[in-house]
Design a protein around this motif. Structure first.
Motif, mmCIF file in Angstrom:
data_model
loop_
_atom_site.group_PDB
_atom_site.id
_atom_site.type_symbol
_atom_site.label_atom_id
_atom_site.label_comp_id
_atom_site.label_asym_id
_atom_site.label_seq_id
_atom_site.Cartn_x
_atom_site.Cartn_y
_atom_site.Cartn_z
ATOM 1 N N UNK A 189 -39.629 -6.254 25.374
ATOM 2 C CA UNK A 189 -41.023 -6.465 25.698
ATOM 3 C C UNK A 189 -41.390 -7.932 25.639
ATOM 4 N N UNK A 190 -42.625 -8.231 25.953
ATOM 5 C CA UNK A 190 -43.100 -9.604 25.956
ATOM 6 C C UNK A 190 -43.217 -10.193 24.563
ATOM 7 N N UNK A 191 -43.628 -11.478 24.469
ATOM 8 C CA UNK A 191 -43.740 -12.137 23.170
ATOM 9 C C UNK A 191 -44.576 -11.367 22.152
ATOM 10 N N UNK A 192 -45.639 -10.726 22.598
ATOM 11 C CA UNK A 192 -46.503 -10.000 21.661
ATOM 12 C C UNK A 192 -45.792 -8.803 21.036
ATOM 13 N N UNK A 193 -44.709 -8.327 21.661
ATOM 14 C CA UNK A 193 -43.989 -7.160 21.142
ATOM 15 C C UNK A 193 -42.928 -7.526 20.109
ATOM 16 N N UNK A 194 -42.640 -8.822 19.989
ATOM 17 C CA UNK A 194 -41.528 -9.237 19.120
ATOM 18 C C UNK A 194 -41.760 -8.882 17.653
ATOM 19 N N UNK A 198 -39.160 -6.550 15.454
ATOM 20 C CA UNK A 198 -38.463 -7.013 14.251
ATOM 21 C C UNK A 198 -38.646 -6.038 13.093
ATOM 22 N N UNK A 199 -39.771 -5.347 13.067
ATOM 23 C CA UNK A 199 -40.059 -4.414 11.970
ATOM 24 C C UNK A 199 -39.496 -3.021 12.212
ATOM 25 N N UNK A 200 -38.869 -2.811 13.373
ATOM 26 C CA UNK A 200 -38.318 -1.499 13.686
ATOM 27 C C UNK A 200 -37.187 -1.151 12.729
ATOM 28 N N UNK A 201 -37.057 0.145 12.420
ATOM 29 C CA UNK A 201 -35.960 0.585 11.562
ATOM 30 C C UNK A 201 -34.613 0.286 12.216
ATOM 31 N N UNK A 202 -33.614 0.109 11.373
ATOM 32 C CA UNK A 202 -32.270 -0.186 11.863
ATOM 33 C C UNK A 202 -31.858 -1.572 11.411
ATOM 34 N N UNK A 203 -30.556 -1.809 11.288
ATOM 35 C CA UNK A 203 -30.070 -3.095 10.779
ATOM 36 C C UNK A 203 -30.451 -4.251 11.700
ATOM 37 N N UNK A 204 -31.294 -5.148 11.210
ATOM 38 C CA UNK A 204 -31.799 -6.239 12.035
ATOM 39 C C UNK A 204 -30.694 -7.176 12.523
ATOM 40 N N UNK A 205 -29.720 -7.562 11.693
ATOM 41 C CA UNK A 205 -28.678 -8.465 12.213
ATOM 42 C C UNK A 205 -27.980 -7.920 13.448
#
Length: 308
Positions: A189-194, A198-205
């Motif tokens: 998604x666009x910049x506003x969706x970032x 980032x807060x979505x579940x799942x391993x961020x790395x």
């Protein structure tokens, strides 16, 4: 030398646990026959709370997949470098459970042994994370592998994070426009969706690392912002390799980023300019684990925990 023994090699990472069985093989075989025997969920790392229990839970299901007697088990486990006591505990716990000799070392040590055939040199890993391990005689130096919050410089997660920073900064006029805005937008998604992504579940790395190919492809196509990001990533990786070097100038490469042909070429050139010779990788972490099960005379031995 021929052998009738079957060995099990395990690569225990934070997201995946892989195991192969090697041998038996005949006198005319140049290399033992390998076949996958298990592919399951990994463990948080031996340095984590309850790391040994989690490692045992990840490895022991492979017993149900073994349909022949085995002579030993050799494990390269994430976190063993930082938690040697836990590595020793894991070795003894596995030996009791499997009723065979067990060796446990760090996954980066087993990867080094596999990549350099048990010899001296530097292994530079550029995957989701990044680290460089140099072993040369009595000198062993591990650089980075500090995780995404403090390190992993030049890794896939680092590239993903830099891509999002570039998109956010460009969206408010703090940085030049970049094709990464559209590339990232098509993915999350666009910049506003970032922030929400980032807060979505799942391993961020791992999720950040999935963005790395967007940066590499954009740099290859000439996007100036991406070119700068890649140049800095290459500089950071080469700096880690140089810092890990002792007497040997050989550097073997592992990790998913090195499969990108354009990026691999840029990294090879930068290592050469730094006076390093890129060595062909002889094998992977499981090859190294199997080698360490057989050999106790390698410079890696000080990092191997054995139990019977």
């Amino acid at each position: 030398m021929s052998s009738s023994r079957a060995h099990v090699g395990v690569d225990l990472g934070k997201s995946r646990c892989r195991a192969v069985i090697s041998g038996p093989w005949g006198a005319n075989d140049l290399r033992p026959q390998r076949r996958p025997v298990y592919d399951g969920i990994g463990a948080p790392g031996l340095a984590a709370a309850d790391g040994v229990a989690a490692a045992l839970a990840a490895i022991l299901p492979l017993r149900e997949r073994l349909d022949e007697p085995i002579s030993d088990v050799s494990v390269g486990a994430a976190g063993a470098w930082a938690a040697p006591e836990a590595a020793s505990e894991l070795a003894h716990g596995l030996a009791r459970a499997m009723q065979v000799p067990v060796s446990v070392t760090s996954d980066v040590v087993s990867a080094h042994a596999g990549a350099l055939g048990g010899g001296a040199g530097v292994l530079l890993i550029a995957g989701t994370g990044a680290a460089a391990l140099g072993i040369d005689g009595e000198v062993a130096t591990l650089v980075d592998g500090w995780g995404p919050e403090l390190g992993d410089f030049g890794s896939g997660s680092w590239f993903g994070r830099e891509a999002l920073r570039a998109v956010l900064r460009a969206s408010v006029g703090l940085a030049p426009t970049t094709v990464l805005t559209d590339a990232v937008g098509a993915t999350i998604g666009g910049p506003a969706a970032i922030p929400a992504w980032l807060a979505t579940d799942g391993p961020l790395p791992r999720r950040l690392a999935a963005l790395a190919p967007l940066v590499l492809d954009a740099a290859e196509s000439g996007d100036s912002v991406s070119v700068e990001i890649v140049a800095e990533g290459v500089r950071l990786l080469v700096a880690s390799a140089v810092a890990a070097s002792a007497g040997s100038r050989d550097v073997a490469l592992h990790g998913g980023l090195t499969a990108h042909v354009w990026f691999r070429s840029a990294l090879d050139r930068a290592l050469g300019a730094a006076g390093r010779a890129v060595a062909a990788s002889a094998g992977d972490a499981i090859d190294g684990a199997l080698l360490l099960a057989e050999r106790t005379d390698l410079p890696h031995e000080r990092f191997v925990h054995r139990a019977e």
